[in-house]
Scaffold this motif. Sequence first.
Motif, PDB file in Angstrom:
ATOM      1  N   ALA A  63      -9.201 -22.463 -59.874  1.00  0.00           N
ATOM      2  CA  ALA A  63      -9.736 -22.459 -61.237  1.00  0.00           C
ATOM      3  C   ALA A  63      -9.194 -21.278 -62.038  1.00  0.00           C
ATOM      4  N   VAL A  64      -9.084 -20.121 -61.402  1.00  0.00           N
ATOM      5  CA  VAL A  64      -8.541 -18.934 -62.079  1.00  0.00           C
ATOM      6  C   VAL A  64      -7.093 -19.161 -62.471  1.00  0.00           C
ATOM      7  N   VAL A  65      -6.303 -19.704 -61.555  1.00  0.00           N
ATOM      8  CA  VAL A  65      -4.888 -19.961 -61.846  1.00  0.00           C
ATOM      9  C   VAL A  65      -4.754 -20.935 -63.009  1.00  0.00           C
ATOM     10  N   ALA A  66      -5.573 -21.990 -62.999  1.00  0.00           N
ATOM     11  CA  ALA A  66      -5.503 -22.983 -64.070  1.00  0.00           C
ATOM     12  C   ALA A  66      -5.874 -22.375 -65.414  1.00  0.00           C
ATOM     13  N   VAL A  67      -6.930 -21.572 -65.441  1.00  0.00           N
ATOM     14  CA  VAL A  67      -7.367 -20.953 -66.696  1.00  0.00           C
ATOM     15  C   VAL A  67      -6.331 -19.953 -67.193  1.00  0.00           C
ATOM     16  N   GLU A  68      -5.719 -19.188 -66.276  1.00  0.00           N
ATOM     17  CA  GLU A  68      -4.695 -18.222 -66.673  1.00  0.00           C
ATOM     18  C   GLU A  68      -3.550 -18.888 -67.424  1.00  0.00           C
ATOM     19  N   ARG A  69      -3.229 -20.115 -67.046  1.00  0.00           N
ATOM     20  CA  ARG A  69      -2.092 -20.813 -67.655  1.00  0.00           C
ATOM     21  C   ARG A  69      -2.393 -21.373 -69.037  1.00  0.00           C
ATOM     22  N   VAL A  70      -3.664 -21.619 -69.308  1.00  0.00           N
ATOM     23  CA  VAL A  70      -4.000 -22.210 -70.609  1.00  0.00           C
ATOM     24  C   VAL A  70      -4.646 -21.205 -71.556  1.00  0.00           C
ATOM     25  N   LEU A  71      -5.135 -20.087 -71.008  1.00  0.00           N
ATOM     26  CA  LEU A  71      -5.794 -19.102 -71.856  1.00  0.00           C
ATOM     27  C   LEU A  71      -4.758 -18.359 -72.685  1.00  0.00           C
ATOM     28  N   PRO A  72      -4.945 -18.236 -73.995  1.00  0.00           N
ATOM     29  CA  PRO A  72      -3.998 -17.469 -74.817  1.00  0.00           C
ATOM     30  C   PRO A  72      -3.853 -16.058 -74.268  1.00  0.00           C
ATOM     31  N   THR A  73      -2.623 -15.573 -74.278  1.00  0.00           N
ATOM     32  CA  THR A  73      -2.351 -14.256 -73.712  1.00  0.00           C
ATOM     33  C   THR A  73      -2.977 -13.163 -74.549  1.00  0.00           C
ATOM     34  N   ILE A  74      -3.701 -12.297 -73.871  1.00  0.00           N
ATOM     35  CA  ILE A  74      -4.283 -11.118 -74.510  1.00  0.00           C
ATOM     36  C   ILE A  74      -3.536  -9.908 -73.992  1.00  0.00           C
ATOM     37  N   ALA A  75      -2.971  -9.113 -74.923  1.00  0.00           N
ATOM     38  CA  ALA A  75      -2.184  -7.928 -74.544  1.00  0.00           C
ATOM     39  C   ALA A  75      -1.084  -8.321 -73.584  1.00  0.00           C
ATOM     40  N   ILE A 127     -18.348 -13.853 -59.161  1.00  0.00           N
ATOM     41  CA  ILE A 127     -17.396 -14.149 -58.079  1.00  0.00           C
ATOM     42  C   ILE A 127     -16.016 -14.464 -58.656  1.00  0.00           C
ATOM     43  N   GLN A 128     -15.991 -15.213 -59.753  1.00  0.00           N
ATOM     44  CA  GLN A 128     -14.708 -15.535 -60.390  1.00  0.00           C
ATOM     45  C   GLN A 128     -14.019 -14.276 -60.919  1.00  0.00           C
ATOM     46  N   LEU A 129     -14.800 -13.343 -61.412  1.00  0.00           N
ATOM     47  CA  LEU A 129     -14.224 -12.079 -61.884  1.00  0.00           C
ATOM     48  C   LEU A 129     -13.577 -11.320 -60.736  1.00  0.00           C
ATOM     49  N   ILE A 130     -14.241 -11.309 -59.588  1.00  0.00           N
ATOM     50  CA  ILE A 130     -13.676 -10.645 -58.404  1.00  0.00           C
ATOM     51  C   ILE A 130     -12.382 -11.330 -57.978  1.00  0.00           C
ATOM     52  N   ILE A 131     -12.376 -12.649 -57.980  1.00  0.00           N
ATOM     53  CA  ILE A 131     -11.173 -13.390 -57.599  1.00  0.00           C
ATOM     54  C   ILE A 131     -10.052 -13.135 -58.592  1.00  0.00           C
ATOM     55  N   ALA A 132     -10.367 -13.169 -59.899  1.00  0.00           N
ATOM     56  CA  ALA A 132      -9.343 -12.959 -60.927  1.00  0.00           C
ATOM     57  C   ALA A 132      -8.686 -11.599 -60.777  1.00  0.00           C
ATOM     58  N   ARG A 133      -9.476 -10.584 -60.491  1.00  0.00           N
ATOM     59  CA  ARG A 133      -8.907  -9.239 -60.330  1.00  0.00           C
ATOM     60  C   ARG A 133      -8.137  -9.114 -59.023  1.00  0.00           C
ATOM     61  N   ALA A 134      -8.640  -9.743 -57.981  1.00  0.00           N
ATOM     62  CA  ALA A 134      -8.001  -9.618 -56.666  1.00  0.00           C
ATOM     63  C   ALA A 134      -6.622 -10.256 -56.631  1.00  0.00           C
ATOM     64  N   ILE A 135      -6.459 -11.378 -57.347  1.00  0.00           N
ATOM     65  CA  ILE A 135      -5.171 -12.078 -57.286  1.00  0.00           C
ATOM     66  C   ILE A 135      -4.246 -11.656 -58.416  1.00  0.00           C
ATOM     67  N   SER A 136      -4.662 -10.667 -59.205  1.00  0.00           N
ATOM     68  CA  SER A 136      -3.808 -10.219 -60.309  1.00  0.00           C
ATOM     69  C   SER A 136      -2.503  -9.685 -59.779  1.00  0.00           C
ATOM     70  N   HIS A 137      -1.391  -9.996 -60.514  1.00  0.00           N
ATOM     71  CA  HIS A 137      -0.059  -9.508 -60.155  1.00  0.00           C
ATOM     72  C   HIS A 137       0.274  -8.224 -60.884  1.00  0.00           C
ATOM     73  N   ASP A 138      -0.737  -7.607 -61.487  1.00  0.00           N
ATOM     74  CA  ASP A 138      -0.482  -6.420 -62.301  1.00  0.00           C
ATOM     75  C   ASP A 138      -0.953  -5.151 -61.618  1.00  0.00           C
ATOM     76  N   ASP A 139      -0.829  -5.091 -60.306  1.00  0.00           N
ATOM     77  CA  ASP A 139      -1.267  -3.914 -59.576  1.00  0.00           C
ATOM     78  C   ASP A 139      -0.327  -2.751 -59.803  1.00  0.00           C
ATOM     79  N   GLN A 140      -0.768  -1.576 -59.328  1.00  0.00           N
ATOM     80  CA  GLN A 140      -0.008  -0.356 -59.591  1.00  0.00           C
ATOM     81  C   GLN A 140       1.285  -0.284 -58.790  1.00  0.00           C
TER      82      GLN A 140
END
Length: 258
Positions: A63-75, A127-140
Amino acid sequence: MTGGPMQLAMREWRQMGKWRGLISAFAIGLLLGVTGPFGSQTSLTPIVRYSFWMVMALAGFGAVVAVERVLPTIAPGRKTAMRFVAIAAASAVPMTFFGAWAIGLVRPGRTFSPLQLLALYPYVALIQLIIARAISHDDQLPQALTAEQPPASPEYPREFVAKLPVDLRRDILALEAEDHYLRVHTLHGSALVLMRLADAAAAIDPRLGLRVHRSWWVAKDGVRSLESSAGRAIARLVDDTEVPISRSNLAAARTLFG
């Protein structure tokens, strides 16, 4: 050579990134199975509990991956807290209904009223917030690896410097061809080494200087000024030595030393 440690680390990170999202979702599902939130610790058997939360975490990942693809990019270019919250909030909507349906499967007869679904939504969103942050490709780590590194200061080749007496291995001004030898001029004196000027000029980083004549290579830091004398161009070194500059090299000399 296939690249230094930085390039190898970057490749390994990118390769791992292909599976990092699923691995993170699997780990989150395992953690939820261990902790058993929302009463699942006591209401479900261990096998059912682990299976339930694993499926929920994997579905949440999708669900996170699907939403990321359709959600308008912020920053664009980075993941902000606002974007994580938006992804979690949007993906939690279908996941709330999916979770209610899945609970009905593992606990037959359990149903949710509209008000109960509204009460369930914030927990699913968390839980979705935790998943969204965990799978983010924007780590340090990738940021640190991909950050543009400042260019290293150029240095003379070690094999070249090793030919010089210890007290002449710094403050090089120019190289002068003398038959099959090379006279190295420094602020502290000069020395002859067995080496061709062409070989030395080819081995030295071009940021350090320039071959200005068939018999001379001049260090950038060794030039005081470019001058004309008797109708010919010369490079005046910091020790007042005059080095001739051939016409073919004059433009390059002006660019480097001017």
